[in-house]
Scaffold this motif. Structure first.
Motif, short mmCIF file in Angstrom:
data_model
loop_
_atom_site.label_atom_id
_atom_site.label_comp_id
_atom_site.label_asym_id
_atom_site.label_seq_id
_atom_site.Cartn_x
_atom_site.Cartn_y
_atom_site.Cartn_z
N UNK A 103 0.83 -1.21 0.00
CA UNK A 103 0.00 0.00 0.00
C UNK A 103 0.86 1.26 0.00
N UNK A 104 1.96 1.25 0.73
CA UNK A 104 2.86 2.41 0.77
C UNK A 104 3.41 2.72 -0.62
N UNK A 156 -5.95 5.49 0.44
CA UNK A 156 -5.77 5.35 1.88
C UNK A 156 -6.58 4.17 2.44
N UNK A 157 -7.68 3.85 1.80
CA UNK A 157 -8.43 2.66 2.22
C UNK A 157 -7.60 1.40 1.97
N UNK A 158 -6.79 1.43 0.91
CA UNK A 158 -5.89 0.31 0.65
C UNK A 158 -4.89 0.16 1.80
N UNK A 159 -4.44 1.31 2.31
CA UNK A 159 -3.54 1.27 3.47
C UNK A 159 -4.26 0.71 4.70
N UNK A 160 -5.53 1.06 4.84
CA UNK A 160 -6.33 0.52 5.95
C UNK A 160 -6.45 -0.99 5.84
N UNK A 161 -6.60 -1.48 4.62
CA UNK A 161 -6.72 -2.92 4.40
C UNK A 161 -5.48 -3.66 4.87
N UNK A 207 6.49 12.90 2.16
CA UNK A 207 5.18 13.15 2.74
C UNK A 207 4.39 11.86 2.92
N UNK A 208 4.50 10.96 1.96
CA UNK A 208 3.83 9.66 2.12
C UNK A 208 4.38 8.96 3.36
N UNK A 209 5.70 8.96 3.52
CA UNK A 209 6.30 8.32 4.69
C UNK A 209 5.81 8.97 5.98
N UNK A 210 5.73 10.30 5.97
CA UNK A 210 5.29 11.03 7.16
C UNK A 210 3.85 10.71 7.53
#
Length: 217
Positions: A103-104, A156-161, A207-210
């Motif tokens: 996801x990241x 971001x929902x993919x990150x939630x998954x 920014x993604x990492x943060x």
């Protein structure tokens, strides 16, 4: 009645009293500000239909077969811009996923795609984001920017998954990243002599990492 070729009469301004020369300077700056605000509010597309027709190589009248006026053309340009931006972000996401990205990595690819679109499509990007959105379309119609917002949310929902969550919620995390990229690009375009594309890419990754680091599992 004013004649057809007669120019509007200019406003006559009385001279400033002696010692108030700075006042004229301030009046000039204030006038420019008013004119700029008027341009932003009333001139969505800073080109004429005739100019566009000449660029395409068609008769000016042919433009009216597709667009009744500049406002309709501006709306079409904006809608097409959002559609193309969402498409490149989706393509970047799909490519990252196809290469086994998590996801990241998929979110990073989309953030980079957003920056690349902004960099290479500056005129359209400026029209998409720099004009009063309420001036486009009928109020009942959904503005095309909603598709872009949904794309950020989906990322971001993919990150939630994958188990991530944010104290202030997914929407807050998504708008934080989008706002940061939007603001960084605005600064990047105004940085004198230092418009290095790598700066945008590096910032997008950071920014993604943060934002993801603020999430919890």
């Amino acid at each position: 009645m004013r004649k057809v070729n007669e120019q509007p009469t200019a406003t006559v301004r009385s001279r400033n009293p002696r010692g108030q020369g700075e006042r004229l300077r301030q009046d000039i700056l204030a006038a420019v500000a008013r004119l700029l605000d008027e341009k932003v509010a009333n001139d969505a597309l800073p080109v004429s239909l005739r100019e566009v027709a000449r660029e395409v190589g068609i008769a000016a009248q042919s433009m009216y077969l597709h667009f009744s006026d500049k406002d309709e053309l501006a709306r079409a340009v904006v809608a097409d811009g959002y559609e193309r931006l969402v498409t490149v972000m989706r393509d970047a996401d799909a490519e990252a996923a196809a290469h086994g990205g998590d996801a990241r990595e998929r979110l990073t690819a989309q953030a980079e795609a957003f920056c690349e679109f902004a960099r290479t499509q500056r005129g359209v990007y400026r029209l998409m984001f720099g004009y009063d959105a309420t001036a486009f379309g009928v109020p009942r119609e959904e503005h095309p920017s909603l598709d872009l917002w949904q794309q950020w949310l989906d990322a971001f929902h993919t990150c939630e998954d994958e188990g991530l969550s944010w104290p202030k919620g997914t929407k807050h995390a998504a708008i934080t990243l989008w706002s940061a990229l939007f603001g960084r690009f605005a600064l990047w375009t105004s940085t004198f002599g230092r418009q290095d594309p790598e700066e945008l890419t590096t910032f997008a990754r950071c920014m993604v990492d943060t934002v993801l680091r603020d999430g919890t599992r």
